[in-house]
Design a protein around this motif. Structure first.
Motif, short mmCIF file in Angstrom:
data_model
loop_
_atom_site.label_atom_id
_atom_site.label_comp_id
_atom_site.label_asym_id
_atom_site.label_seq_id
_atom_site.Cartn_x
_atom_site.Cartn_y
_atom_site.Cartn_z
N ILE A 174 1.03 -1.30 0.03
CA ILE A 174 0.10 -0.08 0.03
C ILE A 174 0.96 1.32 -0.14
O ILE A 174 0.43 2.28 -0.78
N THR A 175 2.11 1.21 0.92
CA THR A 175 2.89 2.32 0.87
C THR A 175 3.53 2.66 -0.75
O THR A 175 3.52 3.70 -1.05
N ASN A 176 3.82 1.60 -1.27
CA ASN A 176 4.38 1.78 -2.52
C ASN A 176 3.52 2.45 -3.68
O ASN A 176 3.77 3.21 -4.38
N ILE A 177 2.25 1.71 -3.60
CA ILE A 177 1.33 2.13 -4.50
C ILE A 177 0.69 3.69 -4.41
O ILE A 177 0.14 4.24 -5.25
N ARG A 178 0.98 4.03 -3.10
CA ARG A 178 0.55 5.45 -2.74
C ARG A 178 1.59 6.73 -3.11
O ARG A 178 1.53 7.49 -3.08
#
Length: 532
Positions: A294-298
């Motif tokens: 989630i951190t990466n896709i944000r």
């Protein structure tokens, strides 16, 4: 009793492990041939464990003598170059002492003096250090350098460091002072901002450490059965592999839940009912792997559009690593390349989390899902089964009632709003009746199968965006084949038509003995004030 490990390196003494014997033999063969190997793969794919096993194997090799030096650059990112090289010298010194102790030897006085008095201030001094070090090794020992978390190297040091390794590889006369080098990390070397048009490390031999195969997943869970006696239904292993695509953390997390957390009596076979509970918990929990996803896709607002395009259109997105967005998503293990050379989201659990992440917390239409005077219980039969036909008929009329207001759903591009709303609508219904819903991705792109489990029945809803009559009809046959595979009674096919002149339709037909109900639902293109 051993456990399924999900944090840090695993070892066969404490954990159930996938041996990766074929991959290990391949890597060690490359080392023995003197290759300079790179492996850059997403976190929590087992890289560190794999290379620790490789080091142990090389150290124990009786036929040839290798002297591995294992380093980790994770802590160096903010170091100045001089401080990095100074610390590097200390780490190498400690690893050499440890290597001699493992072999039951002590450092000679001359080697101790060399290690204590030598200073490494830059990449040239480092190269000269290794050239001299080779002369102190025992007999015909071959020096092997393994660097984990390589992309933590300080930016100011990366280019010179790689130039030094390349010089050793290309210009070494006779046996190289560094027989083999393995660089392990997340980012590719070309992504390390080298500030030059040509990589200083074009001698690399790329090594791929893939996710677990189905056979390896089965091997992992059979270890629990052999030790404890508790079996897994074959469909459980199949679904774990399908839902995770063999991602090591997720596979082992399933193992933890099914064997430790859920308190299933050891005398019971683990069934699909147990799998469904574990699957729901994994998707909803804040485990390290999914939070990292989630951190990466944000990181970049543009990721949403490309991920939704991959998930929504069968025509797909070409996997082109030269496109920055695709390269970044692939680096972080969000997407991969399928057999047709197109992008695919790597597993259904990730796709579920991506949809959850990008779904608006409130779309403003939640209270309009059902007509006044109706209740979600109206969509259950007297026998407690879901009346899926009535549920989807209502969704079709809801979209018509909402009209242009669906264009006002926040943070949702209009080409994906229909799928977003169907997902939110079914998700709310499933939550109300306390059932489960998960995604099944058959091709990796273009189609999304929503699978609802309720009272021992499975309901399959496939959703797509209109891409022409040929693909519309072909997808029906694909869905029929999938229904047979899943032993489902009927299937539902929902297509969103974004054309200026849509062709709405509802049809029920029988294909290969299976009942399919198909919907083509028009989606508003613009508000009335802008329509001609």
């Amino acid at each position: 009793m051993k456990t399924f490990g999900t944090y840090g390196p695993v070892n066969p003494e404490e954990h159930y492990v996938v041996s990766r014997a074929v991959e290990l033999a391949d890597f060690i063969d490359r080392v023995k041939r003197g290759q300079y190997v790179v492996i850059f793969a997403p976190r929590q794919t087992g890289k560190t464990t794999f290379f620790q096993w490789a080091i142990e194997s090389l150290t124990a090799d009786a036929a040839e003598t290798y002297f591995p030096i294992e380093l980790n650059f994770e802590l160096y990112e903010d170091y100045a170059a001089a401080d990095f090289y100074n610390s590097l010298h200390k780490r190498v010194y400690q690893e050499i002492k440890r290597g001699f102790q493992k072999r039951g030897h002590v450092l000679s006085a001359t080697l101790s003096q060399f290690l204590e008095e030598t200073e490494i201030a830059d990449h040239v001094a480092m190269m000269e250090f290794f050239e001299q070090l080779a002369g102190f090794l025992l007999g015909d020992m071959k020096l092997v350098l393994v660097i984990d978390e390589f992309d933590g190297i300080p930016q100011a040091a990366v280019s010179g460091f790689l130039h030094a390794l390349r010089h050793i590889y290309v210009h070494g006369s006779g046996p190289r002072c560094l027989h083999s080098v393995a660089l392990v990390g997340v980012k590719q070397i070309t992504q390390l901002n080298l500030n030059r048009s040509i990589s200083p490390f074009n001698i690399q031999d790329e090594f791929t450490l893939s996710n677990f195969t189905f056979e390896q997943v089965r091997e992992l869970f059979s270890q629990w059965t052999d030790e404890v006696g508790q079996g897994f239904g074959p469909e459980v292993i199949e679904n774990i592999h399908r839902q995770t695509a063999g991602q090591p953390f997720l596979v082992n997390r399933f193992g933890q839940l099914l064997t430790e957390k859920m308190n299933i009596p050891k005398t019971e076979t683990i069934t699909m009912t147990h799998f469904s509970k574990a699957h729901t918990e994994i998707r909803e929990e804040d485990n390290a792997n999914l939070m990292h996803l989630i951190t990466n896709i944000r990181r970049n607002p543009r990721f949403k559009n490309i991920l939704m395009e991959i998930a929504s259109y069968e025509r797909g997105v070409r996997f082109n690593p030269r496109r920055e967005l695709i390269r970044e998503l692939a680096t972080h293990g969000v997407i991969g390349k399928d057999s047709d050379g197109m992008c695919q989201i790597v597993n259904p659990i990730y796709q579920y989390c991506i949809l959850q992440t990008f779904k608006p917390e409130i779309n403003g239409l939640e209270h309009d899902y059902f007509p006044e005077g109706t209740d979600f219980l109206d969509y259950l039969t007297p026998r407690g089964e879901i009346n899926m036909e009535r549920l989807l008929d209502n969704f079709r009329t809801f979209i018509a009632r909402a009209g242009f207001r669906i264009l006002q759903v926040p943070e949702t591009p209009k080409e994906y709003v229909g799928q977003d709303l169907l997902y939110a609508y079914l998700d709310q219904f499933v939550s109300l009746i306390r059932s489960t819903m998960y995604l099944e991705v058959q091709t990796g792109r273009g189609r999304m199968d929503l699978i609802i489990g309720h009272n021992a029945r499975k309901y399959i809803v496939e959703t797509k965006i209109w891409e022409g009559h040929r693909r519309y009809e072909a997808a029906k046959r694909q869905l029929a084949a999938y229904l047979k595979l899943e032993d489902a009674r009927e299937g539902y096919y929902v297509v969103f038509d974004h054309r200026v002149k849509p062709e709405p339709r509802v049809e029920t037909e029988t294909i290969d003995g299976l009942v399919l109900r198909s919907y083509v639902i028009p989606v508003a293109q613009e508000a009335p004030s802008r329509q001609a």
